[in-house]
Write a protein that holds these residues in place. Structure first.
Motif, PDB file in Angstrom:
ATOM      1  N   GLY A 269       0.790  -1.229   0.000  1.00  0.00           N
ATOM      2  CA  GLY A 269       0.000   0.000   0.000  1.00  0.00           C
ATOM      3  C   GLY A 269       0.817   1.270   0.000  1.00  0.00           C
ATOM      4  N   ARG A 270       2.139   1.170  -0.045  1.00  0.00           N
ATOM      5  CA  ARG A 270       2.998   2.361  -0.055  1.00  0.00           C
ATOM      6  C   ARG A 270       3.897   2.327  -1.281  1.00  0.00           C
ATOM      7  NH1 ARG A 270       5.385   1.967   5.933  1.00  0.00           N
ATOM      8  NH2 ARG A 270       6.806   3.573   5.136  1.00  0.00           N
ATOM      9  N   ARG A 271       4.321   3.507  -1.700  1.00  0.00           N
ATOM     10  CA  ARG A 271       5.204   3.620  -2.852  1.00  0.00           C
ATOM     11  C   ARG A 271       6.447   4.409  -2.450  1.00  0.00           C
ATOM     12  NH1 ARG A 271       3.069   2.243  -7.767  1.00  0.00           N
ATOM     13  NH2 ARG A 271       0.818   1.867  -7.828  1.00  0.00           N
ATOM     14  N   PRO A 272       7.466   3.750  -1.957  1.00  0.00           N
ATOM     15  CA  PRO A 272       8.673   4.474  -1.574  1.00  0.00           C
ATOM     16  C   PRO A 272       9.315   5.138  -2.794  1.00  0.00           C
ATOM     17  CG  PRO A 272       9.074   2.101  -1.570  1.00  0.00           C
ATOM     18  CD  PRO A 272       7.598   2.295  -1.735  1.00  0.00           C
ATOM     19  N   GLU A 273       9.582   6.429  -2.666  1.00  0.00           N
ATOM     20  CA  GLU A 273      10.166   7.188  -3.777  1.00  0.00           C
ATOM     21  C   GLU A 273      11.657   7.414  -3.590  1.00  0.00           C
ATOM     22  OE1 GLU A 273       8.613   7.849  -6.454  1.00  0.00           O
ATOM     23  OE2 GLU A 273       6.565   7.347  -5.812  1.00  0.00           O
ATOM     24  N   SER A 274      12.221   6.941  -2.478  1.00  0.00           N
ATOM     25  CA  SER A 274      13.643   7.132  -2.223  1.00  0.00           C
ATOM     26  C   SER A 274      14.172   5.916  -1.479  1.00  0.00           C
ATOM     27  CB  SER A 274      13.881   8.385  -1.379  1.00  0.00           C
ATOM     28  OG  SER A 274      13.365   8.202  -0.066  1.00  0.00           O
ATOM     29  N   SER A 275      15.486   5.760  -1.500  1.00  0.00           N
ATOM     30  CA  SER A 275      16.074   4.655  -0.731  1.00  0.00           C
ATOM     31  C   SER A 275      15.894   4.884   0.761  1.00  0.00           C
ATOM     32  CB  SER A 275      17.555   4.480  -1.088  1.00  0.00           C
ATOM     33  OG  SER A 275      18.249   5.692  -1.095  1.00  0.00           O
ATOM     34  N   LEU A 276      15.786   6.135   1.186  1.00  0.00           N
ATOM     35  CA  LEU A 276      15.511   6.427   2.596  1.00  0.00           C
ATOM     36  C   LEU A 276      14.146   5.882   2.997  1.00  0.00           C
ATOM     37  CD1 LEU A 276      16.399   7.944   5.190  1.00  0.00           C
ATOM     38  CD2 LEU A 276      15.223   9.960   4.275  1.00  0.00           C
ATOM     39  N   GLU A 277      13.145   6.116   2.158  1.00  0.00           N
ATOM     40  CA  GLU A 277      11.809   5.598   2.453  1.00  0.00           C
ATOM     41  C   GLU A 277      11.786   4.073   2.375  1.00  0.00           C
ATOM     42  OE1 GLU A 277       8.972   7.447  -0.110  1.00  0.00           O
ATOM     43  OE2 GLU A 277       9.396   9.471   0.611  1.00  0.00           O
ATOM     44  N   LEU A 278      12.517   3.521   1.420  1.00  0.00           N
ATOM     45  CA  LEU A 278      12.557   2.068   1.284  1.00  0.00           C
ATOM     46  C   LEU A 278      13.196   1.427   2.513  1.00  0.00           C
ATOM     47  CD1 LEU A 278      12.071  -0.462  -0.448  1.00  0.00           C
ATOM     48  CD2 LEU A 278      14.335  -0.080  -1.470  1.00  0.00           C
ATOM     49  N   ALA A 279      14.262   2.026   3.028  1.00  0.00           N
ATOM     50  CA  ALA A 279      14.914   1.490   4.222  1.00  0.00           C
ATOM     51  C   ALA A 279      13.956   1.516   5.411  1.00  0.00           C
ATOM     52  CB  ALA A 279      16.172   2.286   4.535  1.00  0.00           C
ATOM     53  N   GLY A 280      13.168   2.590   5.522  1.00  0.00           N
ATOM     54  CA  GLY A 280      12.180   2.658   6.594  1.00  0.00           C
ATOM     55  C   GLY A 280      11.123   1.588   6.463  1.00  0.00           C
ATOM     56  N   LEU A 281      10.687   1.337   5.224  1.00  0.00           N
ATOM     57  CA  LEU A 281       9.687   0.298   4.968  1.00  0.00           C
ATOM     58  C   LEU A 281      10.235  -1.086   5.315  1.00  0.00           C
ATOM     59  CD1 LEU A 281       6.854  -0.236   3.781  1.00  0.00           C
ATOM     60  CD2 LEU A 281       7.940  -0.469   1.554  1.00  0.00           C
ATOM     61  N   LEU A 282      11.484  -1.350   4.963  1.00  0.00           N
ATOM     62  CA  LEU A 282      12.089  -2.650   5.278  1.00  0.00           C
ATOM     63  C   LEU A 282      12.164  -2.874   6.780  1.00  0.00           C
ATOM     64  CD1 LEU A 282      14.994  -2.669   2.651  1.00  0.00           C
ATOM     65  CD2 LEU A 282      13.094  -4.304   2.752  1.00  0.00           C
ATOM     66  N   LEU A 283      12.463  -1.820   7.517  1.00  0.00           N
ATOM     67  CA  LEU A 283      12.540  -1.973   8.973  1.00  0.00           C
ATOM     68  C   LEU A 283      11.159  -2.214   9.566  1.00  0.00           C
ATOM     69  CD1 LEU A 283      14.291  -1.918  11.507  1.00  0.00           C
ATOM     70  CD2 LEU A 283      14.008   0.570  11.574  1.00  0.00           C
ATOM     71  N   GLU A 284      10.177  -1.481   9.080  1.00  0.00           N
ATOM     72  CA  GLU A 284       8.830  -1.613   9.647  1.00  0.00           C
ATOM     73  C   GLU A 284       8.155  -2.930   9.253  1.00  0.00           C
ATOM     74  OE1 GLU A 284       6.629   1.804   8.400  1.00  0.00           O
ATOM     75  OE2 GLU A 284       8.235   3.177   9.035  1.00  0.00           O
ATOM     76  N   GLU A 285       8.289  -3.325   7.993  1.00  0.00           N
ATOM     77  CA  GLU A 285       7.544  -4.473   7.488  1.00  0.00           C
ATOM     78  C   GLU A 285       8.304  -5.792   7.568  1.00  0.00           C
ATOM     79  OE1 GLU A 285       4.456  -4.423   6.660  1.00  0.00           O
ATOM     80  OE2 GLU A 285       4.115  -2.260   6.661  1.00  0.00           O
ATOM     81  N   SER A 286       9.630  -5.732   7.478  1.00  0.00           N
ATOM     82  CA  SER A 286      10.418  -6.969   7.486  1.00  0.00           C
ATOM     83  C   SER A 286      11.323  -7.097   8.696  1.00  0.00           C
ATOM     84  CB  SER A 286      11.285  -7.053   6.216  1.00  0.00           C
ATOM     85  OG  SER A 286      10.486  -7.170   5.074  1.00  0.00           O
ATOM     86  N   GLU A 287      11.397  -6.034   9.490  1.00  0.00           N
ATOM     87  CA  GLU A 287      12.268  -6.005  10.665  1.00  0.00           C
ATOM     88  C   GLU A 287      13.723  -6.277  10.271  1.00  0.00           C
ATOM     89  OE1 GLU A 287       9.851  -8.751  12.994  1.00  0.00           O
ATOM     90  OE2 GLU A 287       9.327  -7.061  14.299  1.00  0.00           O
ATOM     91  N   VAL A 288      14.128  -5.583   9.191  1.00  0.00           N
ATOM     92  CA  VAL A 288      15.495  -5.641   8.688  1.00  0.00           C
ATOM     93  C   VAL A 288      16.029  -4.211   8.634  1.00  0.00           C
ATOM     94  CG1 VAL A 288      16.946  -6.147   6.682  1.00  0.00           C
ATOM     95  CG2 VAL A 288      15.147  -7.748   7.358  1.00  0.00           C
ATOM     96  N   ALA A 289      17.168  -3.980   9.266  1.00  0.00           N
ATOM     97  CA  ALA A 289      17.758  -2.639   9.319  1.00  0.00           C
ATOM     98  C   ALA A 289      18.900  -2.528   8.316  1.00  0.00           C
ATOM     99  CB  ALA A 289      18.265  -2.340  10.728  1.00  0.00           C
ATOM    100  N   VAL A 290      18.784  -1.596   7.383  1.00  0.00           N
ATOM    101  CA  VAL A 290      19.829  -1.302   6.400  1.00  0.00           C
ATOM    102  C   VAL A 290      20.044   0.210   6.406  1.00  0.00           C
ATOM    103  CG1 VAL A 290      19.226  -3.295   4.970  1.00  0.00           C
ATOM    104  CG2 VAL A 290      18.157  -1.075   4.518  1.00  0.00           C
ATOM    105  N   VAL A 291      21.139   0.659   5.784  1.00  0.00           N
ATOM    106  CA  VAL A 291      21.429   2.088   5.733  1.00  0.00           C
ATOM    107  C   VAL A 291      21.155   2.593   4.324  1.00  0.00           C
ATOM    108  CG1 VAL A 291      23.107   3.893   6.238  1.00  0.00           C
ATOM    109  CG2 VAL A 291      23.251   1.692   7.433  1.00  0.00           C
TER     110      VAL A 291
END
Length: 419
Positions: A353-375
């Protein structure tokens, strides 16, 4: 009071934090690592790819040297600000052994980790407005250290099409009359790129021809894989030695990130100036840590070789798994312990339901939805990328990337369903 009298003017508001320090950004890698650890402490099964920190314990012989130092009364007192004389001698010997660069102990300054060495080197070299060429992607601390020292970082952007290697032509295009220093890093954090010897020589000769200083960070010198080979620039280009500062430390090679021992090597006048600065900033590095570092650099490289084999295995695994994700392109790193994939092919896709437009937003999505932390790549000067450290256990690595694969596969499924 006279009708013409005026009330006193209020003083202008004062800045609570100086502009110089207020402009410093928090270390993105440490921030991601701290958030991941906080979530784990709260019971979330977060897997962190953020911090560049080996998961191995410091080798036993190094720890035992520190234990012995704790019991030695002479280590309970101040020691020379520039480092224990025996450690400076050992670092000079280790440098000759490992890279072929012959220096004297008086050219060595022992610092509180590599970060202090980097800042003090720039502080000793730069005047306000001096420019430093910084190949990007870059480690987050470099531009901040340059700015703190009064310099101006100038990005020289590379990408995966060249293996994240900067060319002489790119560097020359960025050079101006204000350029004083070239920052050179091989093996690289965050990309794992390793410059071949011929390119090190070409860049070094170019710097020498134009009278530039070079600050070269060699902290990952022992972590190279496959056919790649580490080359020290002042060895490849001896005429550059009098305008070259080498930064190194024990953190990555010996799994000693928490011990905080680094060093810089350079011309004696630069080292003396940096030592004077350190004498007022921190005095000596903790003596117990210096004793541990002495054992590390004086010992053999057997433990290092074991760790490198593990990193090499993980490197192959993470690159294969990342490249299996539709929309991700990950070149094979040749050194250090980082993968730096392009995720530009994922941006704008719908993910839960979200469309990350940046790698910053994508990293936040990965942490929230997959519980994976990347930089995210924004931290390294190149949006559209992610940095993943593979200096973590094999099982966690596979589990973490598998979670990413599962989540990001939904983007392809969504596209197919809409098609």
């Amino acid at each position: 009071m006279s009708e013409h009298a005026t009330s006193p003017q209020a003083p202008p508001p004062t800045r609570r934090v100086s502009a110089r320090v207020g402009a410093i950004a928090e270390s993105a890698t440490l921030a991601v690592d701290a958030k991941a650890k906080a979530l784990k402490a709260a019971g979330r099964p977060v897997i962190g790819f953020g911090a560049g920190e080996p998961d191995f314990p410091t080798p036993d012989y190094i720890v035992e040297a520190a234990v012995a130092a704790c019991r030695e009364p002479r280590y309970h007192r101040y020691t020379p600000a520039g480092g224990l004389p025996e450690l400076r001698e050992a670092i000079a010997a280790k440098t000759l052994r490992d890279s072929g660069y012959e220096v004297e102990a008086s050219q060595v300054l022992v610092t509180n980790g590599g970060k202090q060495a980097i800042y003090e080197a720039f502080a000793a070299l730069l005047d306000p407005g001096d420019e430093v060429l910084v190949p990007a992607p870059y480690w987050t601390t470099y531009p901040e250290s340059i700015r703190l020292a009064g310099g101006v970082p100038v990005d020289v952007v590379t990408d995966e099409t060249t293996g994240y290697l900067a060319s002489v032509e790119q560097l020359e295009a960025a050079r101006t009359a204000r350029t004083k220093v070239l920052l050179f890093v091989s093996p690289s954090n965050p990309t794992g790129a390793v410059y071949p010897r011929e390119q090190v020589e070409a860049i070094g000769r170019w710097a020498a021809e134009h009278g530039l200083w070079v600050l070269t960070d060699e902290i990952y010198e022992h972590l190279v894989y496959g056919e790649a080979r580490f080359t020290s620039m002042p060895v490849a280009v001896p005429e550059l030695a009098e305008r070259c500062v080498v930064v190194n430390g024990v953190a990555k090679t010996y799994a000693m990130t928490g011990w905080r021992v680094g060093w810089l090597i350079g011309p004696k006048d630069v080292v003396k100036a940096a030592a004077n600065l350190q004498s007022h900033a921190t005095s000596n590095v903790a003596n117990v840590s210096q004793a541990a570092a002495l054992a590390a650099v004086s010992g053999d490289l057997e433990a290092v070789a074991r760790m490198r084999r593990a990193f090499d295995r993980r490197r192959e695994t993470i690159v294969r798994m990342l490249n299996d994700i539709d929309g991700v392109t990950c070149p094979e790193p040749q050194g250090a312990f980082y993968a730096y994939p392009s995720v530009r092919g994922l941006l704008g896709r719908e993910i839960r339901g979200r469309r990350p437009e940046s790698s910053l937003e994508l990293a936040g999505l990965l942490l929230e939805e997959s519980e994976v932390a990347v930089v995210p790549g924004e931290a390294f000067g190149t949006p559209g990328y992610l940095r993943l450290s593979y200096a973590l256990g094999d099982e966690d690595l596979v589990e973490g990337v598998s979670r990413m694969q599962k989540l990001l596969a939904e983007t392809a499924e969504t596209a197919e369903a809409k098609g």
